[in-house]
Design an enzyme around this catalytic site. Structure first.
Site, PDB file in Angstrom:
ATOM      1  N   HIS A   1      -4.468   3.675   4.305  1.00  0.00           N
ATOM      2  CA  HIS A   1      -5.774   3.909   3.556  1.00  0.00           C
ATOM      3  C   HIS A   1      -5.608   4.096   2.068  1.00  0.00           C
ATOM      4  O   HIS A   1      -4.276   4.401   1.813  1.00  0.00           O
ATOM      5  CB  HIS A   1      -6.633   5.001   4.071  1.00  0.00           C
ATOM      6  CG  HIS A   1      -5.887   6.414   4.013  1.00  0.00           C
ATOM      7  ND1 HIS A   1      -5.034   6.691   5.142  1.00  0.00           N
ATOM      8  CD2 HIS A   1      -5.670   7.367   3.203  1.00  0.00           C
ATOM      9  CE1 HIS A   1      -4.705   7.826   4.987  1.00  0.00           C
ATOM     10  NE2 HIS A   1      -4.777   8.401   3.843  1.00  0.00           N
TER      11      HIS A   1
ATOM     12  N   HIS B   1      -4.600   9.037  -3.489  1.00  0.00           N
ATOM     13  CA  HIS B   1      -3.079   8.711  -3.009  1.00  0.00           C
ATOM     14  C   HIS B   1      -3.400   7.354  -2.184  1.00  0.00           C
ATOM     15  O   HIS B   1      -4.620   6.943  -1.913  1.00  0.00           O
ATOM     16  CB  HIS B   1      -2.366   9.710  -2.113  1.00  0.00           C
ATOM     17  CG  HIS B   1      -3.289   9.983  -0.966  1.00  0.00           C
ATOM     18  ND1 HIS B   1      -4.231  11.107  -1.033  1.00  0.00           N
ATOM     19  CD2 HIS B   1      -3.159   9.519   0.156  1.00  0.00           C
ATOM     20  CE1 HIS B   1      -4.725  11.021   0.370  1.00  0.00           C
ATOM     21  NE2 HIS B   1      -4.252  10.307   1.218  1.00  0.00           N
TER      22      HIS B   1
ATOM     23  N   GLU C   1       1.424   8.777   0.769  1.00  0.00           N
ATOM     24  CA  GLU C   1       1.404   9.612   1.928  1.00  0.00           C
ATOM     25  C   GLU C   1       2.162   8.461   2.813  1.00  0.00           C
ATOM     26  O   GLU C   1       1.897   7.358   2.761  1.00  0.00           O
ATOM     27  CB  GLU C   1       0.006   9.711   2.211  1.00  0.00           C
ATOM     28  CG  GLU C   1      -0.247  10.316   3.874  1.00  0.00           C
ATOM     29  CD  GLU C   1      -1.459  10.553   4.069  1.00  0.00           C
ATOM     30  OE1 GLU C   1      -2.630  10.048   3.581  1.00  0.00           O
ATOM     31  OE2 GLU C   1      -1.697  11.385   5.217  1.00  0.00           O
TER      32      GLU C   1
HETATM   33 CO    CO Z   1      -4.589  10.374   3.157  1.00  0.00          CO
END
Ligand code: CO
Length: 134
Positions: free
Chosen positions: A7, A79, A130
């Site tokens: 994502h 992020h 991440e």
């Molecule tokens: Co995230």
């Protein structure tokens, strides 16, 4: 080592307005808001055919995205999340390569119930990364 883009997370000042923009203007499949108290955020997931968008809104005074929104009042990309097969092996490889893992270096449970780690943006061209074990 990294696999799919899981994502892209966007910090937003108004979660309902941002969800409506993705649903009504962009015509995306927008989920319901979920509170993530362990991470200090409320999240809305948007399912795209090849990845997801995660809208992030602060939850509580100590939210880790309060500072980001103070600097970026209209919101912005916060992020990107890449998938890995083995998060401990990935972490050990990164640390051995000189990259900095945020927090105590141990995975936390992320918004999808899977182990996640965050990597220092200064080690990755100004982008907070991440990693999520899938
Ligand atoms: Co995230």
């Amino acid at each position: 080592m990294i696999g799919k883009l899981n994502h892209v997370a966007i910090a937003v000042p108004d979660l309902d307005a941002a969800a409506a923009t993705y649903r009504d203007t962009l015509g995306a499949n927008v989920g319901a808001p979920q509170d993530e108290p362990d991470h200090g955020v409320t999240v809305v997931f948007i399912e795209l055919p090849n990845t997801k968008i995660e809208l992030l809104h602060p939850l509580g005074e100590d939210s880790p995205i309060n500072g980001f929104l103070a600097k970026n009042p209209s919101g912005g990309i916060h992020h990107m999340c890449f998938e890995v097969d083995d998060i401990i092996a990935a972490r050990d490889h990164l640390v051995a390569s000189g990259a900095r893992v945020l927090g105590d270096g141990n995975p936390k449970t992320g918004a999808h119930g899977k182990p996640v780690l965050f990597l220092h943006p200064k080690d990755f061209n100004g982008t907070l990364i991440e990693l999520e074990e899938v």
